[in-house]
Design an enzyme around this catalytic site. Structure first.
Site, PDB file in Angstrom:
ATOM      1  N   ASP A 284     -16.504 -31.645  39.129  1.00  0.00           N
ATOM      2  CA  ASP A 284     -17.785 -30.954  39.256  1.00  0.00           C
ATOM      3  C   ASP A 284     -18.715 -31.374  38.462  1.00  0.00           C
ATOM      4  O   ASP A 284     -18.355 -31.642  37.277  1.00  0.00           O
ATOM      5  CB  ASP A 284     -17.105 -29.316  38.955  1.00  0.00           C
ATOM      6  CG  ASP A 284     -18.332 -28.646  39.284  1.00  0.00           C
ATOM      7  OD1 ASP A 284     -19.032 -28.477  40.308  1.00  0.00           O
ATOM      8  OD2 ASP A 284     -18.820 -27.748  38.321  1.00  0.00           O
ATOM      9  N   GLU A 326     -19.025 -34.717  42.307  1.00  0.00           N
ATOM     10  CA  GLU A 326     -20.071 -33.913  43.036  1.00  0.00           C
ATOM     11  C   GLU A 326     -21.267 -34.217  42.010  1.00  0.00           C
ATOM     12  O   GLU A 326     -21.298 -33.682  40.949  1.00  0.00           O
ATOM     13  CB  GLU A 326     -19.413 -32.542  42.708  1.00  0.00           C
ATOM     14  CG  GLU A 326     -20.438 -31.387  43.455  1.00  0.00           C
ATOM     15  CD  GLU A 326     -21.456 -30.594  42.455  1.00  0.00           C
ATOM     16  OE1 GLU A 326     -22.326 -30.046  42.992  1.00  0.00           O
ATOM     17  OE2 GLU A 326     -21.243 -30.708  41.195  1.00  0.00           O
TER      18      GLU A 326
HETATM   19  C1  GLC Z   1     -21.559 -27.365  40.678  1.00  0.00           C
HETATM   20  C2  GLC Z   1     -20.794 -26.393  41.693  1.00  0.00           C
HETATM   21  C3  GLC Z   1     -21.819 -25.041  41.676  1.00  0.00           C
HETATM   22  C4  GLC Z   1     -21.537 -24.489  40.313  1.00  0.00           C
HETATM   23  C5  GLC Z   1     -22.118 -25.625  39.236  1.00  0.00           C
HETATM   24  C6  GLC Z   1     -21.832 -25.150  37.803  1.00  0.00           C
HETATM   25  O1  GLC Z   1     -22.618 -27.617  41.085  1.00  0.00           O
HETATM   26  O2  GLC Z   1     -20.654 -26.924  42.962  1.00  0.00           O
HETATM   27  O3  GLC Z   1     -21.220 -24.171  42.759  1.00  0.00           O
HETATM   28  O4  GLC Z   1     -22.542 -23.303  40.131  1.00  0.00           O
HETATM   29  O5  GLC Z   1     -21.383 -26.703  39.576  1.00  0.00           O
HETATM   30  O6  GLC Z   1     -20.220 -25.106  37.820  1.00  0.00           O
END
Ligand code: GLC
Length: 653
Positions: A284, A326
């Site tokens: 993430d 991500e």
């Molecule tokens: C990523 C996740 C999102 C979250 C962020 C902080 O972007 O997809 O949902 O709020 O990380 O953890």
């Protein structure tokens, strides 16, 4: 690569750790460690070479790898060998993914196991379960504020339940994707708790400052990620009497990777879930892993070094396990997460294709593919052995992340155009069928993003309310059209739970004090199993969406040209409403499927000559894989119904 300095370091480390391993069992581990150690040593030295204790830290890292390998069970080790042999396994067109919240989808992990037949029926064989690690019941950002990295959230089950699910998935040949939130922890995590109690060791796990001076310097160049709900990037912690860096919500503390202890902890955590059966780990918020004063603190070179280290370590212990990056960042930046300066994947094998996603929404609103055609070309070519995660909707908002230059090239004023798109989706305008909600509105710079389910954004909610049969049909056609692109574009298509049934916005979050400030909850509905039943009744919206998607998924899986070997060409066509690309079969190296999409809600035509001049559709007829129809190519034009697409292959192939 063999290199004497790193090799002698490795010899020293192994000498010291001798007691912890037995040679026979570790044979494969050592071959891989030897192959990767030069890179591990080099990356580690680049990041932490200035520290006196670098060798001790490196020893700890190797120790963590040995422990993780020891814990990896035999079945998973066999899977590693099989995937090493078939190293392009994840580029296959046969993969189709589905992302879901465990609780909202099926209540808990046991419930999810029971619903696997539903996913199988749709054709899904890769399941991304959104974060399920333990987190506070109140402030948790939908699971992205983890309080215990080695424990499943009791609200959805236990570690044993996850093992059972992983087993069930393996039996069905379905892949398991789990999140590891690498950038930050909850303020309730044991490390953060120890830090709050004054433990200096754990304060060093985070960015903590006594005075405002350094935070103020950071703030000069750091953007705000959640400007409405969590403005600024630092939070005062009265227990510690220090400022702590909190880029996302104020309860999400950013981890400090300048401290090697953090990296070693996180490598162990990733391997822990790899050993629990995750085939793919979603990392993430990777763009944020390294912070530097004077920068946006995103996409820093060191963030890439950290990911490379994580990958190298994972390859030693669990080479069959893949990473998803991500990184919702500009096109030129995103491809770097496959591996900066590499030929093959060196960081994450898979990355979210947020640019395609946002451009598709632009095309739906403008009813043309001008910006899509221009901006898609700004995504640099990707490396070998990497693939996109192509999606239409996910649990997050839609950010208009394409570049101003591309907007201008398409004939629009960038500021006005962005405003139009936001208004179209969130303004509840008479002219627009969309029913979205604004997210992350930044009063200071006018930025805003879009929340809402696919169906509500595509017009189904409004159409149903107005009982407008034609509008219902158009919204369903839009839903199918968008999926036709992600299923054929090249990469793993990732469906979002509920979109398969056309679930509408869920506004119940507004009644929940903990959620009402975060409009992304509008598109995180509870799965409607009552509506799922209706997929079996011909003529219902659920049946029209579910069964059409199911049919397209089946076709995708048997169309080799849809595998992702970087075998795609975007085709320029004169009609601005159309988006066209060809997909090659790797072995034949010629256009084997032409994807042609009409984003207009009116009929359109395409002069065949344009395609024929480029060597496409030169025969008398072609077959549309999507419908099974044979299309005569004897006229000058190919006609499109509103929102129609073709997957054309030559009849002779
Ligand atoms: C990523 C996740 C999102 C979250 C962020 C902080 O972007 O997809 O949902 O709020 O990380 O953890």
């Amino acid at each position: 690569m063999y290199e004497q300095i790193s090799h002698s370091v490795l010899n020293d480390i192994l000498d010291e750790l001798k007691a912890e391993y037995q040679h026979d069992e570790f044979q494969h581990f050592f071959i891989r460690l030897g192959a990767n150690f030069y890179a591990i040593h080099d990356l580690f030295s680049q990041l932490y070479g200035h520290r006196e204790d670098i060798k001790a830290q490196l020893t700890k890292l190797v120790k963590a790898l040995i422990a993780a390998y020891q814990a990896r069970n035999n079945d998973l080790k066999q899977l590693d060998f099989a995937r090493e042999k078939d190293h392009n396994w994840f580029l296959s067109q046969s993969l189709v993914g589905y992302a879901l919240y465990c609780k909202e989808f099926a209540n808990d992990l046991t419930g999810l196991r029971k619903q696997l037949p539903y996913l199988e029926e749709l054709g899904i064989n890769l399941v991304h379960i959104m974060p399920i690690l333990d987190c506070p019941t109140t402030e948790n950002d939908g699971g992205y504020a983890v309080s215990d990295y080695q424990k499943i959230n009791p609200q959805v089950g236990t570690n044993d339940d996850l093992s059972d699910l992983s087993e069930a998935l393996k039996q069905k040949n379905m892949l398991l994707v789990l999140d590891v939130v690498v950038n930050h922890t909850s303020n309730q995590h044991a490390w953060a708790q120890a830090a709050q109690q004054g433990d200096k060791k754990y304060q060093d796990y985070y960015y903590t400052f006594e005075k405002r001076e350094i935070p103020d310097q950071y703030e000069q160049s750091m953007p705000e990620i959640f400007p409405e709900q969590a403005p600024g990037n630092f939070t005062w912690n009265p227990e510690m009497e220090k400022w702590v860096m909190t880029v996302f919500n104020d309860y999400q503390w950013d981890l400090n990777y300048q401290n090697p202890a953090v990296l070693i902890e996180m490598v162990s955590i990733i391997l822990f879930w790899a050993n629990m059966g995750a085939d793919i780990v979603r990392l993430d918020a990777v763009a944020f892993l390294w912070k530097k004063i004077g920068t946006q603190c995103q996409n820093e070179h060191e963030a890439h070094l950290i990911l490379q280290l994580m990958k190298d370590c994972c390859q030693v212990v669990a080479p069959g396990v893949l990473f998803i990056a991500e990184a919702i960042v500009a096109p030129v930046e995103v491809t770097k997460y496959f591996g900066e300066d590499a030929i093959n994947a060196k960081e994450c094998e898979i990355a979210y294709n947020a640019t395609l996603m946002a451009l598709l929404w632009d095309s739906v609103a403008t009813k043309n593919a001008k910006l899509l055609n221009n901006a898609i070309k700004s995504i640099p070519d990707k490396l070998e052995r990497t693939t996109w995660l192509n999606y239409v909707r996910c649990h997050d908002d839609i950010g208009l992340g394409f570049e101003d230059a591309s907007i201008a090239e398409s004939g629009y004023d960038p500021v006005m155009h962005r405003k139009f798109i936001i208004d179209y989706y969130t303004g509840n305008q008479e002219y627009s069928p969309a029913r979205g909600v604004a997210f992350g509105v930044n009063e200071k710079n006018g930025d805003a993003r879009i929340a809402g389910t696919l169906a509500s954004l595509a017009g189904l909610e409004k159409a149903l309310e107005q009982n407008d049969t034609q509008a219902i049909g158009q919204s369903i056609d839009t839903i199918i059209l968008l999926h036709s692109v992600i299923l054929s574009f090249g990469g793993i298509p990732l469906l979002y739970y509920g979109d398969d049934l056309g679930l509408l916005n869920d506004r119940s979050y507004l009644d929940d004090d903990l959620k009402k400030h975060d409009s992304r909850w509008v598109h995180r509905p509870t799965m409607r199993w009552d509506l799922a039943e209706k997929r079996n009744t011909i003529g219902t919206t659920q049946s029209r969406i579910f069964n059409h998607l199911k049919a397209l998924i089946t076709i995708r899986k048997t169309t080799r040209a849809f595998a992702d070997y970087n075998t795609r060409t975007i085709i320029d066509v004169d009609n601005p409403h159309l988006f066209a690309f060809s997909r090659f079969d790797r072995l034949k190296r010629r256009a084997s499927v032409l994807v042609l999409c009409n984003f207009d809600n009116k009929p359109q035509t395409l002069q065949l000559q344009q395609l024929q001049e480029q060597g496409y559709l030169t025969g008398h007829h072609a077959k549309d894989l999507a419908t099974g129809n044979t299309i005569a190519l004897t006229d000058d034009c190919l006609s499109f119904k509103p929102l129609q697409f073709y997957w054309l292959t030559y009849a002779s192939v």
